[in-house]
Design a protein around this motif. Structure first.
Motif, PDB file in Angstrom:
ATOM      1  N   PRO A 231       0.809  -1.230   0.000  1.00 35.71           N
ATOM      2  CA  PRO A 231       0.000   0.000   0.000  1.00 35.71           C
ATOM      3  C   PRO A 231       0.839   1.277   0.000  1.00 35.71           C
ATOM      4  CG  PRO A 231      -0.835  -1.529   1.632  1.00 35.71           C
ATOM      5  CD  PRO A 231       0.445  -2.096   1.112  1.00 35.71           C
ATOM      6  N   ILE A 232       1.961   1.240   0.679  1.00 35.30           N
ATOM      7  CA  ILE A 232       2.816   2.431   0.736  1.00 35.30           C
ATOM      8  C   ILE A 232       3.432   2.699  -0.635  1.00 35.30           C
ATOM      9  CG2 ILE A 232       4.920   3.383   1.747  1.00 35.30           C
ATOM     10  CD1 ILE A 232       4.153   1.703   4.282  1.00 35.30           C
ATOM     11  N   LEU A 233       4.002   1.673  -1.247  1.00 32.59           N
ATOM     12  CA  LEU A 233       4.598   1.849  -2.576  1.00 32.59           C
ATOM     13  C   LEU A 233       3.541   2.160  -3.627  1.00 32.59           C
ATOM     14  CD1 LEU A 233       7.231  -1.021  -2.481  1.00 32.59           C
ATOM     15  CD2 LEU A 233       7.684   1.431  -2.426  1.00 32.59           C
ATOM     16  N   ALA A 234       2.367   1.534  -3.519  1.00 28.31           N
ATOM     17  CA  ALA A 234       1.295   1.806  -4.478  1.00 28.31           C
ATOM     18  C   ALA A 234       0.832   3.255  -4.372  1.00 28.31           C
ATOM     19  CB  ALA A 234       0.126   0.854  -4.239  1.00 28.31           C
ATOM     20  N   TYR A 235       0.743   3.778  -3.168  1.00 25.05           N
ATOM     21  CA  TYR A 235       0.351   5.177  -2.985  1.00 25.05           C
ATOM     22  C   TYR A 235       1.366   6.115  -3.632  1.00 25.05           C
ATOM     23  CZ  TYR A 235      -0.952   9.510  -0.683  1.00 25.05           C
ATOM     24  OH  TYR A 235      -1.322  10.805  -0.442  1.00 25.05           O
ATOM     25  N   PHE A 236       2.628   5.852  -3.407  1.00 24.95           N
ATOM     26  CA  PHE A 236       3.682   6.691  -3.977  1.00 24.95           C
ATOM     27  C   PHE A 236       3.654   6.663  -5.505  1.00 24.95           C
ATOM     28  CE2 PHE A 236       8.061   6.924  -5.588  1.00 24.95           C
ATOM     29  CZ  PHE A 236       8.339   8.232  -5.261  1.00 24.95           C
ATOM     30  N   PHE A 237       3.596   5.470  -6.093  1.00 21.05           N
ATOM     31  CA  PHE A 237       3.635   5.364  -7.551  1.00 21.05           C
ATOM     32  C   PHE A 237       2.328   5.805  -8.203  1.00 21.05           C
ATOM     33  CE2 PHE A 237       7.026   2.253  -6.497  1.00 21.05           C
ATOM     34  CZ  PHE A 237       8.060   2.974  -7.063  1.00 21.05           C
ATOM     35  N   ALA A 238       1.187   5.605  -7.533  1.00 14.25           N
ATOM     36  CA  ALA A 238      -0.081   6.062  -8.102  1.00 14.25           C
ATOM     37  C   ALA A 238      -0.137   7.585  -8.150  1.00 14.25           C
ATOM     38  CB  ALA A 238      -1.248   5.507  -7.297  1.00 14.25           C
ATOM     39  N   ASN A 239       0.420   8.241  -7.152  1.00 11.99           N
ATOM     40  CA  ASN A 239       0.471   9.712  -7.191  1.00 11.99           C
ATOM     41  C   ASN A 239       1.284  10.188  -8.378  1.00 11.99           C
ATOM     42  OD1 ASN A 239      -1.054  10.959  -5.171  1.00 11.99           O
ATOM     43  ND2 ASN A 239       0.367  10.226  -3.620  1.00 11.99           N
ATOM     44  N   ALA A 240       2.445   9.620  -8.569  1.00 13.50           N
ATOM     45  CA  ALA A 240       3.299  10.036  -9.680  1.00 13.50           C
ATOM     46  C   ALA A 240       2.680   9.666 -11.026  1.00 13.50           C
ATOM     47  CB  ALA A 240       4.671   9.379  -9.546  1.00 13.50           C
TER      48      ALA A 240
ATOM     49  N   ALA B 217       7.546  -2.438  -9.322  1.00 14.94           N
ATOM     50  CA  ALA B 217       7.774  -1.435  -8.291  1.00 14.94           C
ATOM     51  C   ALA B 217       7.184  -1.812  -6.936  1.00 14.94           C
ATOM     52  CB  ALA B 217       7.184  -0.101  -8.747  1.00 14.94           C
ATOM     53  N   THR B 218       6.101  -2.547  -6.905  1.00 16.60           N
ATOM     54  CA  THR B 218       5.494  -2.856  -5.610  1.00 16.60           C
ATOM     55  C   THR B 218       5.659  -4.313  -5.218  1.00 16.60           C
ATOM     56  OG1 THR B 218       3.343  -3.154  -6.662  1.00 16.60           O
ATOM     57  CG2 THR B 218       3.809  -1.004  -5.738  1.00 16.60           C
ATOM     58  N   ALA B 219       5.327  -5.232  -6.102  1.00 17.10           N
ATOM     59  CA  ALA B 219       5.301  -6.651  -5.713  1.00 17.10           C
ATOM     60  C   ALA B 219       6.685  -7.277  -5.643  1.00 17.10           C
ATOM     61  CB  ALA B 219       4.428  -7.445  -6.681  1.00 17.10           C
ATOM     62  N   LEU B 220       7.554  -6.942  -6.562  1.00 17.27           N
ATOM     63  CA  LEU B 220       8.872  -7.579  -6.577  1.00 17.27           C
ATOM     64  C   LEU B 220       9.709  -7.269  -5.332  1.00 17.27           C
ATOM     65  CD1 LEU B 220      10.319  -9.532  -8.428  1.00 17.27           C
ATOM     66  CD2 LEU B 220      11.415  -7.595  -9.512  1.00 17.27           C
ATOM     67  N   PRO B 221       9.798  -6.007  -4.894  1.00 16.82           N
ATOM     68  CA  PRO B 221      10.544  -5.773  -3.651  1.00 16.82           C
ATOM     69  C   PRO B 221       9.913  -6.459  -2.445  1.00 16.82           C
ATOM     70  CG  PRO B 221      10.180  -3.708  -4.796  1.00 16.82           C
ATOM     71  CD  PRO B 221       9.407  -4.753  -5.519  1.00 16.82           C
ATOM     72  N   CYS B 222       8.580  -6.443  -2.373  1.00 12.37           N
ATOM     73  CA  CYS B 222       7.900  -7.081  -1.240  1.00 12.37           C
ATOM     74  C   CYS B 222       8.054  -8.600  -1.296  1.00 12.37           C
ATOM     75  CB  CYS B 222       6.430  -6.688  -1.226  1.00 12.37           C
ATOM     76  SG  CYS B 222       6.201  -4.925  -0.928  1.00 12.37           S
ATOM     77  N   THR B 223       8.078  -9.173  -2.486  1.00 18.26           N
ATOM     78  CA  THR B 223       8.298 -10.612  -2.619  1.00 18.26           C
ATOM     79  C   THR B 223       9.708 -10.978  -2.178  1.00 18.26           C
ATOM     80  OG1 THR B 223       6.745 -10.689  -4.459  1.00 18.26           O
ATOM     81  CG2 THR B 223       8.235 -12.542  -4.236  1.00 18.26           C
ATOM     82  N   CYS B 224      10.683 -10.171  -2.570  1.00 16.94           N
ATOM     83  CA  CYS B 224      12.066 -10.445  -2.150  1.00 16.94           C
ATOM     84  C   CYS B 224      12.212 -10.373  -0.635  1.00 16.94           C
ATOM     85  CB  CYS B 224      13.022  -9.473  -2.829  1.00 16.94           C
ATOM     86  SG  CYS B 224      13.149  -9.712  -4.599  1.00 16.94           S
ATOM     87  N   VAL B 225      11.543  -9.416  -0.016  1.00 13.70           N
ATOM     88  CA  VAL B 225      11.587  -9.312   1.441  1.00 13.70           C
ATOM     89  C   VAL B 225      10.895 -10.514   2.078  1.00 13.70           C
ATOM     90  CG1 VAL B 225      10.741  -7.947   3.400  1.00 13.70           C
ATOM     91  CG2 VAL B 225      11.816  -6.819   1.468  1.00 13.70           C
ATOM     92  N   ALA B 226       9.774 -10.949   1.508  1.00 12.09           N
ATOM     93  CA  ALA B 226       9.059 -12.114   2.043  1.00 12.09           C
ATOM     94  C   ALA B 226       9.911 -13.379   1.926  1.00 12.09           C
ATOM     95  CB  ALA B 226       7.734 -12.297   1.306  1.00 12.09           C
ATOM     96  N   ILE B 227      10.585 -13.556   0.793  1.00  4.80           N
ATOM     97  CA  ILE B 227      11.459 -14.726   0.621  1.00  4.80           C
ATOM     98  C   ILE B 227      12.631 -14.657   1.597  1.00  4.80           C
ATOM     99  CG2 ILE B 227      13.056 -15.852  -0.986  1.00  4.80           C
ATOM    100  CD1 ILE B 227      11.041 -15.157  -3.218  1.00  4.80           C
ATOM    101  N   TYR B 228      13.161 -13.453   1.796  1.00  2.23           N
ATOM    102  CA  TYR B 228      14.241 -13.289   2.767  1.00  2.23           C
ATOM    103  C   TYR B 228      13.783 -13.717   4.160  1.00  2.23           C
ATOM    104  CZ  TYR B 228      17.248 -10.979   6.138  1.00  2.23           C
ATOM    105  OH  TYR B 228      18.051 -10.723   7.201  1.00  2.23           O
ATOM    106  N   PHE B 229      12.598 -13.272   4.565  1.00  2.00           N
ATOM    107  CA  PHE B 229      12.104 -13.643   5.888  1.00  2.00           C
ATOM    108  C   PHE B 229      11.781 -15.131   5.979  1.00  2.00           C
ATOM    109  CE2 PHE B 229      11.057  -9.053   6.592  1.00  2.00           C
ATOM    110  CZ  PHE B 229      11.939  -8.890   7.650  1.00  2.00           C
ATOM    111  N   LEU B 230      11.326 -15.728   4.877  1.00  2.00           N
ATOM    112  CA  LEU B 230      11.083 -17.177   4.892  1.00  2.00           C
ATOM    113  C   LEU B 230      12.367 -17.940   5.193  1.00  2.00           C
ATOM    114  CD1 LEU B 230       8.698 -17.779   1.859  1.00  2.00           C
ATOM    115  CD2 LEU B 230       8.210 -18.251   4.251  1.00  2.00           C
ATOM    116  N   HIS B 231      13.462 -17.492   4.595  1.00  2.00           N
ATOM    117  CA  HIS B 231      14.724 -18.198   4.785  1.00  2.00           C
ATOM    118  C   HIS B 231      15.450 -17.782   6.064  1.00  2.00           C
ATOM    119  CE1 HIS B 231      14.720 -20.470   1.116  1.00  2.00           C
ATOM    120  NE2 HIS B 231      14.320 -19.385   0.463  1.00  2.00           N
ATOM    121  N   SER B 232      15.378 -16.523   6.435  1.00  2.00           N
ATOM    122  CA  SER B 232      16.102 -16.084   7.631  1.00  2.00           C
ATOM    123  C   SER B 232      15.433 -16.568   8.909  1.00  2.00           C
ATOM    124  CB  SER B 232      16.237 -14.566   7.649  1.00  2.00           C
ATOM    125  OG  SER B 232      14.979 -13.960   7.869  1.00  2.00           O
TER     126      SER B 232
END
Length: 144
Positions: A5-14, A37-52
């Protein structure tokens, strides 16, 4: 999940300032902004947390690789369909619609924001499903 939601708000404004809400622009927003811009960074963070955090997975999944792949690809197609539907919405003319404008903002922003928000969530879960399919496929291929 809160990053989308945070990234979507930023990019939707622009994006709402720079582009008119046509089908092609909203489809571009849903695919480019929701995916990259929104899903790929959040997916990478989710995968990081899955493994860490070493989150345990079910040893015997109830869904096959082919069915999971089909669900992931169909949900990505759903994002394109949602973009088409949002692009076909008419502009505000009545009082009820003006109340929505007061709540969500002007129509161009609301169209891009809803597309990026819902598309980002759907795309993130599709990418996580595709990651799990790839992980299971490679795990079974390595065992052979």
């Amino acid at each position: 999940m809160l990053g989308i939601p945070i990234l979507a708000y930023f990019f939707a404004n622009a994006f709402s300032i720079l582009v008119d809400p046509t089908f092609a622009s909203i489809l571009l927003a849903s695919m480019l902004l929701a995916l990259l811009a929104t899903a790929l960074p959040c997916t990478c963070v989710a995968i990081y947390f899955l493994h860490s955090r070493q989150i345990a997975r079910k040893p015997d999944p109830q869904i096959s690789i082919a069915k999971a792949l089909g669900i992931a690809l169909l949900s990505l197609a759903l994002v394109g369909l949602a973009a088409y539907g949002i692009a076909q919405l008419p502009a505000c003319t009545n009082a009820k619609c003006r109340n929505g404008v007061a709540l969500l903002g002007h129509f161009r922003f609301a169209a891009f924001y809803l597309t990026c928000l819902l598309g980002g969530w759907i795309t993130m879960f599709s990418l996580l499903t595709l990651y799990e399919v790839l992980r299971r496929f490679l795990k079974s291929a390595i065992k052979r």
